[in-house]
Scaffold this motif. Structure first.
Motif, short mmCIF file in Angstrom:
data_model
loop_
_atom_site.label_atom_id
_atom_site.label_comp_id
_atom_site.label_asym_id
_atom_site.label_seq_id
_atom_site.Cartn_x
_atom_site.Cartn_y
_atom_site.Cartn_z
N ASP A 52 0.84 -1.20 0.00
CA ASP A 52 0.00 0.00 0.00
C ASP A 52 0.88 1.25 0.00
O ASP A 52 1.96 1.26 0.60
CB ASP A 52 -0.90 0.01 1.24
N ILE A 53 0.40 2.28 -0.70
CA ILE A 53 1.06 3.58 -0.69
C ILE A 53 0.03 4.60 -0.17
O ILE A 53 -0.96 4.89 -0.85
CB ILE A 53 1.55 3.99 -2.08
N ASN A 71 0.70 2.61 -9.43
CA ASN A 71 -0.76 2.55 -9.46
C ASN A 71 -1.39 3.48 -10.48
O ASN A 71 -2.50 3.23 -10.95
CB ASN A 71 -1.31 2.90 -8.06
N ASN A 72 -0.70 4.58 -10.82
CA ASN A 72 -1.35 5.57 -11.69
C ASN A 72 -0.46 6.09 -12.81
O ASN A 72 -0.80 7.09 -13.44
CB ASN A 72 -1.85 6.76 -10.84
N ARG A 73 0.67 5.46 -13.04
CA ARG A 73 1.50 5.92 -14.15
C ARG A 73 0.78 5.60 -15.46
O ARG A 73 -0.02 4.67 -15.55
CB ARG A 73 2.87 5.25 -14.13
N ASN A 101 6.65 -4.69 -7.46
CA ASN A 101 7.83 -5.43 -7.02
C ASN A 101 9.02 -4.50 -6.72
O ASN A 101 9.34 -3.62 -7.51
CB ASN A 101 8.25 -6.45 -8.08
N VAL A 102 9.67 -4.74 -5.58
CA VAL A 102 10.89 -4.03 -5.21
C VAL A 102 12.07 -4.96 -5.48
O VAL A 102 12.12 -6.08 -4.97
CB VAL A 102 10.88 -3.62 -3.72
N LEU A 103 12.99 -4.48 -6.30
CA LEU A 103 14.12 -5.30 -6.75
C LEU A 103 15.42 -4.99 -6.03
O LEU A 103 16.33 -5.81 -6.03
CB LEU A 103 14.33 -5.10 -8.26
N TYR A 104 15.52 -3.80 -5.43
CA TYR A 104 16.76 -3.44 -4.73
C TYR A 104 16.49 -2.29 -3.76
O TYR A 104 15.50 -1.57 -3.90
CB TYR A 104 17.86 -3.07 -5.73
N ILE A 129 4.63 3.91 3.13
CA ILE A 129 4.62 2.71 2.28
C ILE A 129 4.52 1.48 3.17
O ILE A 129 5.24 1.34 4.16
CB ILE A 129 5.91 2.61 1.43
N THR A 130 3.63 0.58 2.81
CA THR A 130 3.53 -0.72 3.48
C THR A 130 4.11 -1.78 2.54
O THR A 130 3.71 -1.86 1.37
CB THR A 130 2.08 -1.06 3.82
N TYR A 131 5.07 -2.55 3.06
CA TYR A 131 5.75 -3.56 2.24
C TYR A 131 5.48 -4.97 2.77
O TYR A 131 5.17 -5.16 3.95
CB TYR A 131 7.27 -3.36 2.28
N GLU A 132 5.68 -5.93 1.90
CA GLU A 132 5.84 -7.32 2.30
C GLU A 132 7.24 -7.74 1.86
O GLU A 132 7.50 -7.84 0.66
CB GLU A 132 4.78 -8.22 1.66
#
Length: 744
Positions: A52-53, A71-73, A101-104, A129-132
């Motif tokens: 979530d952002i 989400n909105n680009r 996805n977060v890559l780095y 920001i909420t991450y997993e």
């Protein structure tokens, strides 16, 4: 009047006054009306997904225009089929804001656009920001077992993979009278040029953009923007006349370019996005590399076996590779060799070229191993290298187009006073300081690429030459002006070199020490083409005097075309264009003769000699003096060339003793992301440095015979320092940078 031949003269930088007075305009400084400012939000985790952002607080802040994320680009025609830019390695280029996805760690995950920079920056701090999180790996040394061969692609044409093995290395190494086996670790390094990365995009309407970008290639940024956003190339203009340093960081388009153009197109407004210093650590870097060498020699000092392997970091999505292990076989004639180069995919941004990529890493291992072997043989390190000197590249079974490394050894050793040293380690002292001397060879490839230039003579008798090439602070504008002036026999004040604009003739990205040879040859070629048009025009104006004259019958001197047999008969360029009624123009491409060039190994060479002092109690290290001799073909401007070599020598001091990006592998995060803790040499670290240019003629490499000097001053300096530290202390430290605690 005497012709002003400018090639070889130490001309001051033509743009120098603009830079030192602050009049030069950089990417984040252009005056643009109705300008919005963007600030990037970077990921605080290393790998995982964005759940979530929360943008509410940021959006409620007065002055905030928009918050962009995955989400909105806008939906974009991502360019997946071909390479997105000229310097892209095999794989899939990183796509900012592509998905959750977060890559780095440090990945851009949102862009806040506001009326002012300060508002955008503050609003960015309000986004939650909420991450997993997922498991990640960022340590090269902990994952060496996962190494693999790099994928082949366009990049491996310019950066060849290791040559095939020769002979029987294992048998030769076992039979050698003297052996040395070494392991070497190089940490990640970040470029950190003075100018931060920034882009200013001017929205022209109807799909047209003018983009002021921090880049080492305007044509490359144009290619990237057009491909990614589905625009016509002619509708994208990229301008970068002044670049505040690059060192390779601007070879590929960085993410602020994408984000700025995206926001401008979506908002239909003018937008600027600039990074801060910490964000300069969130994209490409010199990759950490682990190396292993095994060198063997006979008792008379001849190398008989050479093994060199390297394992380097790359990202999960691209295979970035460097030429690390190839250099030893090029320098030294060894019949039994074994080379290998592998990659480990880690959860990091793709590494990228950093001044002398691969060369500064590989030459440390090679030249330190050579030094160690010379001591084991009880032989002078310089004598050992001369004994194993070769005029041919044994690894490729080719002659060099030219090689004056032996002259580099001679001139640098004489200037340094090498013969006066006590060869025994840890025997020379000044007070409480141990004194050591060391030396190293250097080599760097000469790369041949196509380039294009246009030239015209106007009614003022002024020559204008154009190319899209950038000038990243190396003196490109100055030397191209010199080449053009020399080609047409003109004074410098009558020549204007226009550059740094993608609407000008196509130029490759500026890097790899090839710009002088590539674009300089194109400038020379277009001036030669213009000569033909001048001669044709003068025949129309003065048919009787120049009837039947060929280019061999005339001279171009002092802004005139004259008859050789009677120099009093001639026309000034100004008069000629005026009588002709229109400009004289020419366009020419420099296309390298690949068939001719592939018969030779083409390289610049250097030799560095260094003295260090090491405090016997504290272990602190000081480089007290150094001499570097360089053989790089024709030197167009010895003043700007000397500055390039000095810069490389200073960087060598930093690489050997200071420079490293520290990463916490538990967090997957770089920890010293500022210039207070990312250490580079300052004035107090630099003492007596001397540069010598060795005369070298090369009619094969290009029309100018110029090899380039950007990298060759760096590759030999750091290993010479390491070797000098061994001579001072008797301790062989193979990990860079060498810290004082290594010597306590």
């Amino acid at each position: 009047m005497k012709t002003s031949y400018s090639i070889g003269k130490p001309i001051d930088r033509l743009e120098g006054h603009l830079k030192v007075t602050g009049a030069a305009t950089y990417a984040a400084e252009y005056e643009v009306g109705d300008l919005l400012h963007g600030y990037v939000v970077n990921s605080t985790i290393t790998k995982g997904e964005i759940i979530d952002i929360d943008e509410q607080a940021a959006r409620e802040l007065p002055g905030v225009i928009e918050v962009f994320s995955h989400n909105n680009r806008s939906k974009l025609p991502w360019f997946d089929i071909l390479y997105a830019d000229m310097d892209a390695p095999p794989g899939t280029p990183f796509k900012p804001l592509y998905d959750e996805n977060v890559l780095y760690n440090g990945q851009p995950i949102a862009l806040v656009v506001a009326e002012t920079f300060e508002t955008a920056r503050y609003a960015a701090s309000l986004i939650k920001i909420t991450y997993e999180e997922s498991k990640f790996k960022t340590s090269l040394l902990s994952n060496l077992q996962d190494s693999r061969s790099p994928k082949k692609g366009m990049a491996t044409v310019v950066k060849p993979l290791p040559p095939d093995d020769k002979g029987n290395f294992e048998k030769a190494y076992a039979a050698a009278n003297v052996n040395y086996e070494g392991e070497f670790n190089h940490p990640p390094e970040h470029h950190n040029p003075l100018e931060l990365f920034a882009t200013t995009t001017v929205y022209e309407g109807k799909g047209k953009l003018t983009v002021y970008d921090k880049t080492q290639g305007t044509s490359n940024s144009q290619l990237y923007i057009a491909n990614i956003f589905g625009l016509h190339y002619k509708n994208v203009r990229v301008i970068a006349p002044f670049v505040g340093g690059g060192f390779g960081s601007g070879l590929r388009p960085q993410y602020q370019l994408f984000l700025c153009v995206m926001a401008s197109l979506q908002l239909k407004r003018n937008v600027r996005v600039a990074m801060d210093r910490s964000q300069m650590f969130t994209f490409g870097h010199r990759p950490p590399t682990y190396q292993k060498t095994k060198f063997g020699a006979s008792k008379d000092g001849m190398l008989t076996a050479l093994h060199h392997t390297a394992i380097a970091e790359t990202s999960q999505n691209e295979d970035y590779n460097e030429v690390v292990v190839n250099w030893g076989g090029m320098l030294y004639p060894v019949k039994n060799t074994e080379f290998d180069y592998k990659l480990v995919s880690l959860d990091v941004f793709t590494p990228m070229d950093m001044r002398a990529p691969g060369g500064s890493t590989g030459m440390h291992a090679i030249e330190t191993s050579m030094d160690a072997l010379s001591y084991a043989l009880n032989m002078d390190p310089l004598e050992f290298r001369l004994l194993n000197y070769s005029e041919t590249d044994e690894s490729a079974n080719k002659p060099f187009s030219s090689k004056e490394l032996k002259a580099c050894y001679q001139k640098a050793s004489e200037a340094f006073g090498w013969e006066q040293r006590n060869p025994k380690p840890r025997t020379t002292k000044r007070g409480q300081r141990l004194v050591g001397t060391g030396m190293s060879s250097g080599i760097w490839d000469v790369i041949a690429l196509p380039g294009k230039a246009k030239a015209s003579l106007n009614k003022k008798g002024q020559l204008k030459v154009k190319s899209a090439v950038t000038d990243i602070g190396t003196g490109t504008r100055t030397i191209m002006t010199q080449i053009a002036a020399d080609s047409l026999g003109m004074t410098l004040d009558n020549v204007v070199f226009e550059y740094g604009d993608s609407k000008m003739p196509l130029a490759p990205i500026q890097g790899g020490s090839y710009t002088t040879g590539v674009i300089g040859s194109a400038v020379k070629a277009v001036c030669e083409a213009l000569k033909k048009k001048i001669l044709k025009a003068v025949k129309r104006v003065e048919a009787s005097s120049f009837k039947g004259a060929t280019l061999d019958d005339v001279i171009f001197s002092d802004n005139y075309i004259k008859l050789k047999k009677d120099p009093n008969i001639g026309f000034s360029f100004q008069q000629l264009v005026s009588d002709n009624g229109k400009k004289l123009k020419a366009s020419k491409s420099n296309i390298p003769n690949a068939f001719k060039l592939k018969k030779y190994t083409r390289a610049a060479h250097s030799a560095a000699f260094v003295e260090v002092e090491v405090d016997e109690q504290l272990g602190t290290i000081k480089v007290t003096r150094a001499v570097t001799a360089v053989a790089a073909g024709k030197i167009i401007n010895p003043k700007t060339a000397r500055s390039q070599i000095l810069g490389g020598m200073i960087w060598g001091i930093g690489k050997a003793l200071q420079e490293e990006t520290l990463i916490d592998h538990n967090l997957g995060k770089y920890m010293n992301t500022n210039l207070g803790e990312y250490h580079i040499p300052v004035h107090a670290d630099i003492n007596d440095l001397e540069v010598i240019f060795v005369e070298e003629k090369d009619d094969i490499i290009n029309e100018l015979g110029a090899k380039g000097v950007g990298e060759i001053g760096l590759v030999s300096m750091a290993p010479a320092i390491a070797n000098a530290i061994y001579h001072a202390t008797g301790k062989r430290i193979n990990n860079f940078p060498i810290h004082f605690d290594d010597l306590l």
